[in-house]
Design an enzyme around this catalytic site. Structure first.
Site, PDB file in Angstrom:
ATOM      1  N   ASN A   8      11.896  97.382  -7.956  1.00  0.00           N
ATOM      2  CA  ASN A   8      12.518  96.685  -6.844  1.00  0.00           C
ATOM      3  C   ASN A   8      11.425  96.456  -5.796  1.00  0.00           C
ATOM      4  O   ASN A   8      11.064  97.379  -5.078  1.00  0.00           O
ATOM      5  CB  ASN A   8      13.663  97.529  -6.266  1.00  0.00           C
ATOM      6  CG  ASN A   8      14.256  96.904  -5.025  1.00  0.00           C
ATOM      7  OD1 ASN A   8      14.046  95.720  -4.758  1.00  0.00           O
ATOM      8  ND2 ASN A   8      15.007  97.687  -4.264  1.00  0.00           N
ATOM      9  N   TRP A   9      10.912  95.235  -5.769  1.00  0.00           N
ATOM     10  CA  TRP A   9       9.802  94.946  -4.839  1.00  0.00           C
ATOM     11  C   TRP A   9      10.270  94.884  -3.388  1.00  0.00           C
ATOM     12  O   TRP A   9       9.430  94.828  -2.476  1.00  0.00           O
ATOM     13  CB  TRP A   9       9.144  93.614  -5.210  1.00  0.00           C
ATOM     14  CG  TRP A   9       8.358  93.613  -6.478  1.00  0.00           C
ATOM     15  CD1 TRP A   9       8.116  94.675  -7.307  1.00  0.00           C
ATOM     16  CD2 TRP A   9       7.711  92.481  -7.066  1.00  0.00           C
ATOM     17  NE1 TRP A   9       7.349  94.266  -8.377  1.00  0.00           N
ATOM     18  CE2 TRP A   9       7.086  92.925  -8.260  1.00  0.00           C
ATOM     19  CE3 TRP A   9       7.586  91.145  -6.722  1.00  0.00           C
ATOM     20  CZ2 TRP A   9       6.357  92.072  -9.082  1.00  0.00           C
ATOM     21  CZ3 TRP A   9       6.868  90.293  -7.547  1.00  0.00           C
ATOM     22  CH2 TRP A   9       6.256  90.753  -8.713  1.00  0.00           C
ATOM     23  N   LYS A  10      11.580  94.815  -3.175  1.00  0.00           N
ATOM     24  CA  LYS A  10      12.122  94.674  -1.812  1.00  0.00           C
ATOM     25  C   LYS A  10      11.481  93.451  -1.141  1.00  0.00           C
ATOM     26  O   LYS A  10      11.275  92.449  -1.801  1.00  0.00           O
ATOM     27  CB  LYS A  10      11.905  95.945  -1.000  1.00  0.00           C
ATOM     28  CG  LYS A  10      12.347  97.195  -1.756  1.00  0.00           C
ATOM     29  CD  LYS A  10      12.414  98.394  -0.876  1.00  0.00           C
ATOM     30  CE  LYS A  10      12.706  99.628  -1.718  1.00  0.00           C
ATOM     31  NZ  LYS A  10      13.147 100.745  -0.914  1.00  0.00           N
ATOM     32  N   HIS A 100      22.437  97.305  -3.056  1.00  0.00           N
ATOM     33  CA  HIS A 100      21.360  98.222  -2.664  1.00  0.00           C
ATOM     34  C   HIS A 100      21.665  98.793  -1.278  1.00  0.00           C
ATOM     35  O   HIS A 100      22.185  98.098  -0.404  1.00  0.00           O
ATOM     36  CB  HIS A 100      20.011  97.491  -2.656  1.00  0.00           C
ATOM     37  CG  HIS A 100      18.864  98.434  -2.556  1.00  0.00           C
ATOM     38  ND1 HIS A 100      18.463  98.983  -1.350  1.00  0.00           N
ATOM     39  CD2 HIS A 100      18.069  98.977  -3.509  1.00  0.00           C
ATOM     40  CE1 HIS A 100      17.451  99.807  -1.576  1.00  0.00           C
ATOM     41  NE2 HIS A 100      17.194  99.817  -2.875  1.00  0.00           N
ATOM     42  N   GLU A 102      19.890  99.314   1.188  1.00  0.00           N
ATOM     43  CA  GLU A 102      19.289  98.601   2.329  1.00  0.00           C
ATOM     44  C   GLU A 102      20.098  97.361   2.690  1.00  0.00           C
ATOM     45  O   GLU A 102      20.131  96.954   3.845  1.00  0.00           O
ATOM     46  CB  GLU A 102      17.820  98.266   2.010  1.00  0.00           C
ATOM     47  CG  GLU A 102      16.978  99.532   2.064  1.00  0.00           C
ATOM     48  CD  GLU A 102      15.747  99.524   1.189  1.00  0.00           C
ATOM     49  OE1 GLU A 102      15.356  98.456   0.680  1.00  0.00           O
ATOM     50  OE2 GLU A 102      15.166 100.623   0.996  1.00  0.00           O
ATOM     51  N   GLU A 168      21.125 106.100  -6.383  1.00  0.00           N
ATOM     52  CA  GLU A 168      20.012 106.158  -5.427  1.00  0.00           C
ATOM     53  C   GLU A 168      20.461 106.898  -4.171  1.00  0.00           C
ATOM     54  O   GLU A 168      21.018 106.286  -3.251  1.00  0.00           O
ATOM     55  CB  GLU A 168      19.589 104.740  -5.040  1.00  0.00           C
ATOM     56  CG  GLU A 168      19.069 103.922  -6.196  1.00  0.00           C
ATOM     57  CD  GLU A 168      18.041 102.900  -5.733  1.00  0.00           C
ATOM     58  OE1 GLU A 168      16.904 102.977  -6.233  1.00  0.00           O
ATOM     59  OE2 GLU A 168      18.337 102.067  -4.874  1.00  0.00           O
ATOM     60  N   GLY A 174      12.332 106.086  -0.442  1.00  0.00           N
ATOM     61  CA  GLY A 174      11.169 105.906   0.428  1.00  0.00           C
ATOM     62  C   GLY A 174      10.766 107.139   1.217  1.00  0.00           C
ATOM     63  O   GLY A 174       9.948 107.056   2.129  1.00  0.00           O
ATOM     64  N   SER A 214      12.138 107.545  -4.507  1.00  0.00           N
ATOM     65  CA  SER A 214      10.829 108.203  -4.512  1.00  0.00           C
ATOM     66  C   SER A 214      10.339 108.584  -5.912  1.00  0.00           C
ATOM     67  O   SER A 214       9.732 109.645  -6.104  1.00  0.00           O
ATOM     68  CB  SER A 214      10.840 109.422  -3.588  1.00  0.00           C
ATOM     69  OG  SER A 214      11.055 109.018  -2.254  1.00  0.00           O
ATOM     70  N   GLY A 235      10.953 101.630  -6.160  1.00  0.00           N
ATOM     71  CA  GLY A 235      10.604 100.767  -5.030  1.00  0.00           C
ATOM     72  C   GLY A 235       9.101 100.791  -4.786  1.00  0.00           C
ATOM     73  O   GLY A 235       8.327 100.098  -5.444  1.00  0.00           O
ATOM     74  N   GLY A 236       8.671 101.626  -3.847  1.00  0.00           N
ATOM     75  CA  GLY A 236       7.267 101.658  -3.406  1.00  0.00           C
ATOM     76  C   GLY A 236       6.248 101.695  -4.537  1.00  0.00           C
ATOM     77  O   GLY A 236       5.260 100.948  -4.504  1.00  0.00           O
TER      78      GLY A 236
HETATM   79  C1  PEP Z   1      14.728 101.636  -3.900  1.00  0.00           C
HETATM   80  O1  PEP Z   1      14.786 101.244  -2.741  1.00  0.00           O
HETATM   81  O2  PEP Z   1      15.432 101.100  -4.776  1.00  0.00           O
HETATM   82  C2  PEP Z   1      13.824 102.739  -4.193  1.00  0.00           C
HETATM   83  C3  PEP Z   1      14.102 103.498  -5.201  1.00  0.00           C
HETATM   84  O3  PEP Z   1      12.752 102.906  -3.348  1.00  0.00           O
HETATM   85  P1  PEP Z   1      11.571 104.029  -3.457  1.00  0.00           P
HETATM   86  O4  PEP Z   1      11.199 104.127  -4.908  1.00  0.00           O
HETATM   87  O5  PEP Z   1      10.469 103.471  -2.621  1.00  0.00           O
HETATM   88  O6  PEP Z   1      12.152 105.289  -2.942  1.00  0.00           O
END
Ligand code: PEP
Length: 257
Positions: A8-10, A100, A102, A168, A174, A214, A235-236
């Site tokens: 997920n590049w956001k 999601h 966010e 999640e 994050g 994370s 994500g990150g």
């Molecule tokens: C996400 O937002 O879907 C996610 C899992 O982010 P991160 O891996 O950065 O915690």
């Protein structure tokens, strides 16, 4: 079932050129072995999807699946700023993340809206990654029950074959502090129980359930080794080809044994 590794590049990266370079970095690192033994999804911002779909065409990429991070429920009309299922399909996209945290937090998305989107997505034959998870650790099971029941209201058994669920926990996203693989596997089992109640046990075990929050190249294997974790949503750590490729490699069977 291959382990599913979804990026997920956001709202990243900042330019179309960087998006193409990131995608190419991932595609170039996908060995025949990884292609055979893992399922990979890249969810990119809307504005890059058409270029990326063209890149996929040029490279005849059939394994890595491009996805959107959101979509609207209506077919067309006076919905300024929204993107319809048909528009996404026209760009070659057939997979979408919905709900999601966010979008729930910054976009004010309610379970009712998420439910409308999911119904529209299934009507247009999309595969959906539904994201669910709690803000406070001690409310996990209640939140999962409430969100999954509301988000999937009116979804028929047959449509569940196009569903993936990403657990999640919001506190883990994050934060650098993931859930433990053992605790998240418990949540996966609970999610399956909820699906079984809605449909049946066969459906419950057929819906892939992913962990997100994370995940990094250091901990991915610990999650992917759990029998009840079918994959990870990243994500990150999906923003650097080498890190994401290392996470994909952690899902290949030889890494898991
Ligand atoms: C996400 O937002 O879907 C996610 C899992 O982010 P991160 O891996 O950065 O915690």
């Amino acid at each position: 079932m291959n382990k599913i590794i979804a990026a997920n590049w956001k709202m990243n990266p900042g330019t179309a050129a960087e998006a193409s370079a990131l995608a190419e970095g991932v595609l170039n690192g996908m060995t025949a072995e990884l292609r055979k033994n893992t399922s990979v999804i890249l969810a990119a911002p809307f504005v890059y999807l058409r270029d990326l779909a063209m890149l996929w065409e040029r490279r005849r990429e059939r394994h890595v699946v491009l996805a959107a991070q959101n979509m609207f429920w209506a077919e067309k009309g006076a919905y300024t700023g929204e993107i319809s299922p048909a528009m996404l399909a026209d760009s070659g996209i057939r997979t979408v993340i919905i709900g999601h945290s966010e979008r729930r937090r910054y976009g004010g998305e309610t379970d009712e809206l998420i439910n409308q989107k999911i119904i529209a997505a299934f009507k247009h034959k999309f595969r959906v990654i539904l994201c669910v998870g709690e803000q406070n650790k001690d409310e996990a099971f209640e939140v999962l029950e409430q969100e999954i029941t509301a988000d999937l209201a009116g979804v028929g058994k047959a449509q569940l074959q196009n569903l993936m669920i990403a657990y999640e926990p919001i506190w883990a996203i994050g934060s650098g502090a993931p859930d433990t693989p053992q605790d998240s596997a418990q949540k996966m089992l609970y999610i399956r129980r909820l699906i079984a109640k809605k449909a049946n046990a066969k459906a419950a075990f057929a819906v892939p359930v992913l962990y997100g929050g994370s995940v990094t190249e250091k901990n991915a294997r610990d999650f992917l080794q759990e029998e009840h974790i079918d994959g990870v949503l990243v994500g990150g750590a999906s923003l650097k080809p080498q890190s994401f490729l290392a996470i994909i490699a952690a899902g290949a069977p030889e890494a898991l044994h």
